[in-house]
Design a protein around this motif. Structure first.
Motif, PDB file in Angstrom:
ATOM      1  N   SER A   1      29.898  14.047 -13.442  1.00 33.47           N
ATOM      2  CA  SER A   1      29.982  13.804 -12.000  1.00 33.47           C
ATOM      3  C   SER A   1      29.457  12.432 -11.580  1.00 33.47           C
ATOM      4  O   SER A   1      30.119  11.731 -10.815  1.00 33.47           O
ATOM      5  CB  SER A   1      29.259  14.905 -11.244  1.00 33.47           C
ATOM      6  OG  SER A   1      30.045  16.059 -11.234  1.00 33.47           O
TER       7      SER A   1
ATOM      8  N   CYS B   1      31.580   9.575  -9.560  1.00 33.28           N
ATOM      9  CA  CYS B   1      31.045   9.039  -8.316  1.00 33.28           C
ATOM     10  C   CYS B   1      30.951   7.518  -8.386  1.00 33.28           C
ATOM     11  O   CYS B   1      31.356   6.805  -7.471  1.00 33.28           O
ATOM     12  CB  CYS B   1      29.668   9.661  -8.111  1.00 33.28           C
ATOM     13  SG  CYS B   1      28.875   9.273  -6.593  1.00 33.28           S
TER      14      CYS B   1
ATOM     15  N   ALA C   1      30.383  13.691  -2.636  1.00 36.54           N
ATOM     16  CA  ALA C   1      30.981  15.015  -2.794  1.00 36.54           C
ATOM     17  C   ALA C   1      32.201  14.959  -3.711  1.00 36.54           C
ATOM     18  O   ALA C   1      32.348  15.786  -4.619  1.00 36.54           O
ATOM     19  CB  ALA C   1      31.366  15.573  -1.434  1.00 36.54           C
TER      20      ALA C   1
ATOM     21  N   THR D   1      31.389  14.928  -7.349  1.00 36.73           N
ATOM     22  CA  THR D   1      30.951  16.162  -8.018  1.00 36.73           C
ATOM     23  C   THR D   1      32.103  16.863  -8.717  1.00 36.73           C
ATOM     24  O   THR D   1      31.887  17.680  -9.602  1.00 36.73           O
ATOM     25  CB  THR D   1      30.304  17.153  -7.028  1.00 36.73           C
ATOM     26  OG1 THR D   1      31.293  17.597  -6.103  1.00 36.73           O
ATOM     27  CG2 THR D   1      29.141  16.538  -6.302  1.00 36.73           C
TER      28      THR D   1
ATOM     29  N   SER E   1      34.839  18.740 -18.743  1.00 39.80           N
ATOM     30  CA  SER E   1      33.547  18.826 -18.081  1.00 39.80           C
ATOM     31  C   SER E   1      32.441  19.053 -19.094  1.00 39.80           C
ATOM     32  O   SER E   1      32.494  19.981 -19.890  1.00 39.80           O
ATOM     33  CB  SER E   1      33.593  19.978 -17.078  1.00 39.80           C
ATOM     34  OG  SER E   1      32.304  20.448 -16.814  1.00 39.80           O
TER      35      SER E   1
ATOM     36  N   PRO F   1      22.629  19.199 -13.590  1.00 35.14           N
ATOM     37  CA  PRO F   1      23.366  20.345 -14.140  1.00 35.14           C
ATOM     38  C   PRO F   1      23.163  20.585 -15.634  1.00 35.14           C
ATOM     39  O   PRO F   1      23.010  21.736 -16.051  1.00 35.14           O
ATOM     40  CB  PRO F   1      24.818  19.990 -13.843  1.00 35.14           C
ATOM     41  CG  PRO F   1      24.755  19.181 -12.607  1.00 35.14           C
ATOM     42  CD  PRO F   1      23.484  18.392 -12.706  1.00 35.14           C
TER      43      PRO F   1
ATOM     44  N   THR G   1      29.039  26.300 -11.368  1.00 42.37           N
ATOM     45  CA  THR G   1      29.315  24.864 -11.398  1.00 42.37           C
ATOM     46  C   THR G   1      29.321  24.296  -9.982  1.00 42.37           C
ATOM     47  O   THR G   1      28.737  23.242  -9.725  1.00 42.37           O
ATOM     48  CB  THR G   1      30.668  24.593 -12.087  1.00 42.37           C
ATOM     49  OG1 THR G   1      30.622  25.130 -13.403  1.00 42.37           O
ATOM     50  CG2 THR G   1      30.961  23.111 -12.163  1.00 42.37           C
TER      51      THR G   1
ATOM     52  N   GLU H   1      26.917  21.566  -8.379  1.00 46.64           N
ATOM     53  CA  GLU H   1      27.439  20.340  -7.759  1.00 46.64           C
ATOM     54  C   GLU H   1      26.691  20.055  -6.460  1.00 46.64           C
ATOM     55  O   GLU H   1      26.472  18.900  -6.106  1.00 46.64           O
ATOM     56  CB  GLU H   1      28.926  20.496  -7.448  1.00 46.64           C
ATOM     57  CG  GLU H   1      29.828  20.470  -8.652  1.00 46.64           C
ATOM     58  CD  GLU H   1      31.272  20.665  -8.238  1.00 46.64           C
ATOM     59  OE1 GLU H   1      31.812  21.751  -8.486  1.00 46.64           O
ATOM     60  OE2 GLU H   1      31.837  19.748  -7.634  1.00 46.64           O
TER      61      GLU H   1
ATOM     62  N   LEU I   1      23.773  18.135  -7.024  1.00 46.60           N
ATOM     63  CA  LEU I   1      24.004  16.725  -7.352  1.00 46.60           C
ATOM     64  C   LEU I   1      23.962  15.835  -6.119  1.00 46.60           C
ATOM     65  O   LEU I   1      23.802  14.631  -6.221  1.00 46.60           O
ATOM     66  CB  LEU I   1      25.378  16.569  -8.018  1.00 46.60           C
ATOM     67  CG  LEU I   1      25.470  16.977  -9.474  1.00 46.60           C
ATOM     68  CD1 LEU I   1      26.920  17.029  -9.908  1.00 46.60           C
ATOM     69  CD2 LEU I   1      24.713  15.988 -10.341  1.00 46.60           C
ATOM     70  N   ILE I   2      24.160  16.449  -4.944  1.00 49.35           N
ATOM     71  CA  ILE I   2      24.241  15.594  -3.757  1.00 49.35           C
ATOM     72  C   ILE I   2      23.128  15.877  -2.750  1.00 49.35           C
ATOM     73  O   ILE I   2      23.220  15.480  -1.615  1.00 49.35           O
ATOM     74  CB  ILE I   2      25.625  15.695  -3.072  1.00 49.35           C
ATOM     75  CG1 ILE I   2      25.918  17.131  -2.639  1.00 49.35           C
ATOM     76  CG2 ILE I   2      26.712  15.191  -3.988  1.00 49.35           C
ATOM     77  CD1 ILE I   2      27.193  17.247  -1.809  1.00 49.35           C
TER      78      ILE I   2
ATOM     79  N   GLY J   1      19.194  14.277  -7.051  1.00 50.03           N
ATOM     80  CA  GLY J   1      20.630  14.374  -6.871  1.00 50.03           C
ATOM     81  C   GLY J   1      21.269  13.160  -7.505  1.00 50.03           C
ATOM     82  O   GLY J   1      21.284  12.077  -6.932  1.00 50.03           O
TER      83      GLY J   1
ATOM     84  N   ASN K   1      24.194  12.040  -7.984  1.00 49.14           N
ATOM     85  CA  ASN K   1      25.211  11.283  -7.253  1.00 49.14           C
ATOM     86  C   ASN K   1      24.603  10.431  -6.139  1.00 49.14           C
ATOM     87  O   ASN K   1      25.090   9.344  -5.847  1.00 49.14           O
ATOM     88  CB  ASN K   1      26.258  12.233  -6.673  1.00 49.14           C
ATOM     89  CG  ASN K   1      27.200  12.747  -7.734  1.00 49.14           C
ATOM     90  OD1 ASN K   1      26.898  12.661  -8.927  1.00 49.14           O
ATOM     91  ND2 ASN K   1      28.329  13.285  -7.325  1.00 49.14           N
TER      92      ASN K   1
END
Ligand code: NA
Ligand code: NA
Lengths: 313, 449, 205
Positions: B116, B120, B147, B150, B158, B352, B382, B386, B389-390, B395, B397
């Motif tokens: 991800s 990004c 977003a 992700t 993946s 993750p 998943t 994600e 991740l944000i 996070g 990303n």
């Protein structure tokens, strides 16, 4: 009051009754030792490398940072070259030969060597393996000529190369994807992994290890010597006794997996072939001049271990 | 101290250290080592470096820098600018068209990369400046890219699904296929929101112009003749060639997944060398350097997070939490909610990869017992990861965006990603109501389970 | 908001005021630039290696069994060796919500504390990496693959990279300390991001 020991392994987690037999063995071991030690010894089991990476386990045990682990011994081959004997193609042709190691000279020597490295062997477990392939059946050495195949260890790769294979190296978690796309045609691994990696979905042929195989892997239950030495004599005895008692279960379960893998692949429509004594001999002949020789040339200990193991053939 | 109390302490200390401003990588490492020192056998301290090394030294994980390089070669060169001008020429009449284009670009890159943050970074390095140039508010632009990025772990290939498939003993092929439907659903949701938000921002800009005469790039009227539009099409070619080249290598069985990462990066650089004459060391240096900076930052965080989760496992924190959940004897859907909540909580601290490795062995047995389809759960998990991740503190990303557009304040990024977090939550709800979104596609191709 | 993001790396890395520190920082900066050049080459080499392995397998049917590990080693090297460079312009991202809430004076102390703690951790990690390297060197450890390259290579890169990172943090800590020890000049503080501010102030002083 009471010591809690941690058991780490890389296999999928389950319960006492169900799941990967190596995980079950750890759970049976934990339950039985806890019972016999009247709760003096307790265990926490970490399946699926949820505590630490597979390759870090052996070294962590040596340092006393991990208590117990069930792991293919040859994974530590980079650290202690002698242990590569745990996955030497053709050197163990049957479960019976594997079981004989423990009380034979080779087993005593291996024990001594590992003790010296800070590891105590608790339970001697062997497991057969086979070949899953998507293009053609891989039974005889001639079959692998030009095939993109993953041996999974230096020794097996050396043998495959000598037989004319185009050996592919990639991490085990990429096997499925590589087989699916055709980047790899075939893979050698243990019966249980042949199922747990779900290779039956991407394979058309299976060479099963039921009955006979040139591929047997030693994956013992081990305890850190530093940890072992801190236990009472009685606790040590319980651990060793329970470990030895579980070896019968391990053989039975491993043989069952050899049968299961064949039926799983058959159900998916793959052609299943078996190996016979002559086939094993032919692979052994190639391994002898490649993998065995490579191993024996590493150092005196290796040469000695190999010689002792050959006595059982 | 019981493990649950210990867990709370571990979490609180981590938050304190992180919010003190300590770099995330060092914060994770310091807290882990500190707890190790006080609560674990002395020998553990001797293993920290080997643990970090073993976790990092996998080509699956180390393909991240190569994916970032592939993205940077296109995104940070003239190729990226041309690609976006072409997209703009074709889509400028559609409200939020550029936003939609970025979501689609993320999805396309996600289909070539397994990570991800890499997705990004690849799309964001050209996409964020471009969107801001066209008037998008910084938070909105950052939100779309964060977003959209992700999708990297939802659309195949993946990295986390590879790890999940092994832990859950599920078919990787089925998992990959199951990610496609929800991935497209999220593309749809994100695009819909982009249209809505762009319209709102346009209206706002228009009002501001009427009232105060403030000019916004939103209000610029541009016209492209069909001939102009056609002229721009070839500029998309390098990207299309890269896309097809990598797809053929990966899905045609020519390269293993990790080889694809290297091959793709080289192909991207070859393309910009051929088409844009970008080949001199002085021209290549900027984007390779930025790739190195970004991946060093990310990989150190990932490496230390694995050390952090090791301590968490060793102290039996995660296991006890899971056991506690199981002992509640909740009904099926409550169990799922609580477990997903756990994933969210861990998502505050861990990327993750670490969540999967640490949690799967613990949470999968109760879920299996409750009768959940583990392929479906893998997809749901998943999406929940994600979300991690944000949002801060950890996070990945967001960190990537901080690197690409350092001048956007964290606060604006957080506000910008918030709507997308809600959309992801909506996706999880939809997926629970209609599991077919995930399962229909693999069932169709591989047959029912 | 957050320190360091706004600087173009490589050129405007702030230099400490103290002459000895300045010399050290300049030296490390020079080293870092060479490391980045090497890292770039290593990165490009990695893409070539992975591509070569695809080509050799398909065109010549010659398998390569070393490409994954060679790539891993290179990328491990790139990651750890660049860590100090990234730290030099504070590219290791942290959460900087406090910086806008606290006064500049308090922020300086906070940053110093954060740097000290980071340095302690990296120092410890460095020490343990060198031990790891030493063990691998003495025992002749290799990876357990067919290719079986020696493990001291990546361990040494990890240890050396972490050493540089610790050194970089040490310079930053000492710089902050010398600045804090010169309260008289604090009026020249211009409200730039805290750390860049410290150094910029130092240069003016
Ligand atoms: Na992907
Ligand atoms: Na997070």
């Amino acid at each position: 009051q009471g010591v809690t020991l941690k058991i780490s392994h890389q296999f999928p987690g389950g319960t006492l009754e169900e799941g990967d037999f190596r995980d079950r063995l750890c759970r049976m071991f934990a339950a039985e030792v806890q019972k016999r030690s009247n709760g003096g010894l307790k265990f926490e089991i970490y399946p699926g490398s949820s505590l630490m990476k597979t390759n870090a386990q052996f070294s962590a045990m040596r340092k006393g940072a991990l208590d117990l682990s069930l792991v293919p011994l040859s994974y530590a081959g980079g650290e202690v070259p002698e242990v590569n004997i745990g996955l030497m193609p053709g050197l163990v042709p049957s479960y019976e030969t594997g079981a004989a190691w423990k009380n034979a000279e080779v087993g005593k020597e291996l024990n001594r060597l590992l003790l010296d490295k800070g590891i105590v062997l608790v339970s001697w477990i062997w497991q057969a393996g086979g070949v899953a392939s998507r293009t053609k059946a891989v039974v005889e050495p001639d079959d692998v000529k030009g095939m993109k195949i993953r041996g999974g260890s230096r020794e097996v790769d050396l043998m495959l190369k000598a037989a004319g294979a185009a050996v592919v190296s990639l991490p085990s978690n990429e096997i499925y994807a590589a087989m699916q796309t055709g980047a790899m045609e075939a893979a050698l691994t243990s019966s249980t992994s042949l199922i747990s990696f779900r290779l039956e979905e991407v394979s058309k042929f299976l060479t099963s290890g039921r009955g006979q195989s040139y591929w047997y892997m030693f994956e013992p239950l081990m305890i850190s010597k530093a940890v072992f030495d801190r236990l009472t004599k009685e606790q040590q005895n319980i651990i060793m006794t329970v470990g030895a008692e579980l070896e019968a279960f391990a053989i039975k379960a491993a043989k069952q997996d050899d049968l299961t893998v064949a039926s799983v692949y058959e159900k998916k429509g793959a052609k299943v072939a078996d190996m016979n004594a002559a086939t094993v001999k032919r692979w052994q002949a190639i391994a002898r001049t490649t993998a065995w020789k490579d191993y024996a040339d590493k150092n005196e200990n290796c040469a000695k271990l190999l010689k002792l193991a050959e006595k059982l053939l | 101290m019981n493990p649950l109390t210990l867990g709370v302490l571990y979490g609180v200390v981590t938050l304190l250290v992180m919010f003190s401003g300590m770099p995330i990588a060092f914060a994770l490492g310091t807290v882990a080592t500190g707890f190790m020192y006080f609560l674990m056998p002395a020998a553990s301290l001797d293993t920290i470096t080997q643990n970090v090394y073993e976790e990092m030294a996998s080509i699956t994980l180390l393909s991240i820098p190569l994916f970032i390089l592939k993205g940077a070669a296109i995104g940070k060169s003239a190729a990226g600018r041309d690609l976006y001008s072409a997209i703009h020429a074709w889509l400028h009449k559609v409200p939020g068209g550029l936003g939609i284009a970025n979501v689609f670009a993320c999805a396309m890159f996600a289909a070539m990369a397994g990570s991800s943050p890499a997705t990004c970074s690849a799309i964001g390095s050209a996409g964020i400046p471009e969107m801001r140039r066209r008037g998008y508010s910084p938070g909105f632009a950052a939100g779309i890219i964060a977003a959209g990025g992700t999708l990297g772990i939802l659309l195949p290939p993946s990295i986390t699904m590879i790890l999940y498939a092994v832990a859950a003993e599920q078919s990787l092929g089925r998992l990959f296929l199951a990610g496609i439907g929800p991935g497209l659903l999220m593309v749809l949701l994100f695009s819909g929101y982009a249209v809505y938000r762009a319209r709102a921002e346009y209206t706002q800009a228009y009002r501001a112009y009427q009232q105060t005469g403030t000019h916004s790039a939103y209000l610029e009227q541009e016209h492209f003749t069909l001939a102009q539009k056609m002229e721009m099409l070839p500029r998309v070619l390098p990207f299309v060639i890269l896309l097809i080249g990598v797809m053929v290598a990966l899905y045609g069985g020519y390269a293993t997944p990790s080889e694809t990462a290297g091959l793709g990066a080289l192909l991207a650089m070859a393309l910009i060398a051929l088409v844009y004459r970008v080949w001199r060391p002085s021209e290549i240096a900027p984007f390779v350097t930025s790739t190195i900076k970004e991946s060093t930052m990310l990989l150190l965080i990932i490496g230390m997070s694995l050390l952090y989760s090791y301590v968490m496992s060793y102290l039996h924190i995660s296991q006890s939490a899971a056991q506690w959940v199981v002992d509640l004897h909740l009904d099926k859907w409550m169990l799922l909610c609580v477990i997903l909540l756990m994933v969210v909580v861990f998502g505050f601290f861990l990327p993750p990869v670490s969540i999967i490795l640490m949690m799967c062995p613990i949470i999968l047995p109760p879920l299996r017992a409750a009768g959940f389809d583990l392929v479906w759960f893998g997809i749901v998990m998943t999406i929940v990861m994600e979300m991690g991740l944000i949002h801060p503190p950890v996070g990945l990303n967001i960190f990537v965006i901080k690197n690409i557009a350092p001048d956007i304040p964290l606060k604006e990024i957080v506000w910008g990603v918030l709507p997308f977090l809600l959309l992801m939550l909506l996706a999880v709800v939809l997926l629970s109501l209609f599991p077919q979104i995930a399962t229909a596609f693999p069932d169709m191709i591989m047959g029912g389970q | 908001m957050s320190h360091g993001f706004e600087m173009t790396p490589g050129k405007t890395v702030p230099l400490p005021a103290h002459p000895v520190l300045r010399m050290l920082a300049t030296g490390l900066h020079w080293l870092n630039r060479w490391i980045i050049r090497l890292s770039m080459i290593a990165m490009l080499l990695t893409t070539l290696i992975l591509t070569y392995s695809v080509i050799s397998r398909y065109l010549f049917r010659v398998p390569t069994d070393w490409q994954d590990e060679a790539s891993v080693f290179m990328l491990i090297g790139v990651t750890f060796f660049s860590a100090a460079y990234v730290q030099s312009y504070r590219g290791h991202i942290g959460i900087e919500v406090l910086s806008s809430l606290l006064s500049p004076a308090v922020n300086r102390w906070r940053l110093l504390l954060v740097d000290l703690l980071s340095m302690a951790f990296c120092g410890f990690f460095t020490w343990k990496s060198w031990t790891l390297f030493y063990e691998a060197w003495i025992d002749g450890q290799t990876t357990s693959s067919t290719f079986a390259p020696p493990l001291w290579i990546p361990y040494a890169m990890m240890a050396a990279g972490m050493t540089l990172l610790t050194l970089q943090l040490l310079i930053q800590v000492l710089d902050a300390l010398t600045v804090l020890a010169m309260p008289a000049t604090s009026t020249t503080f211009t409200g730039q991001p805290a750390v860049a501010g410290q150094a910029a102030r130092g240069e003016k002083a």
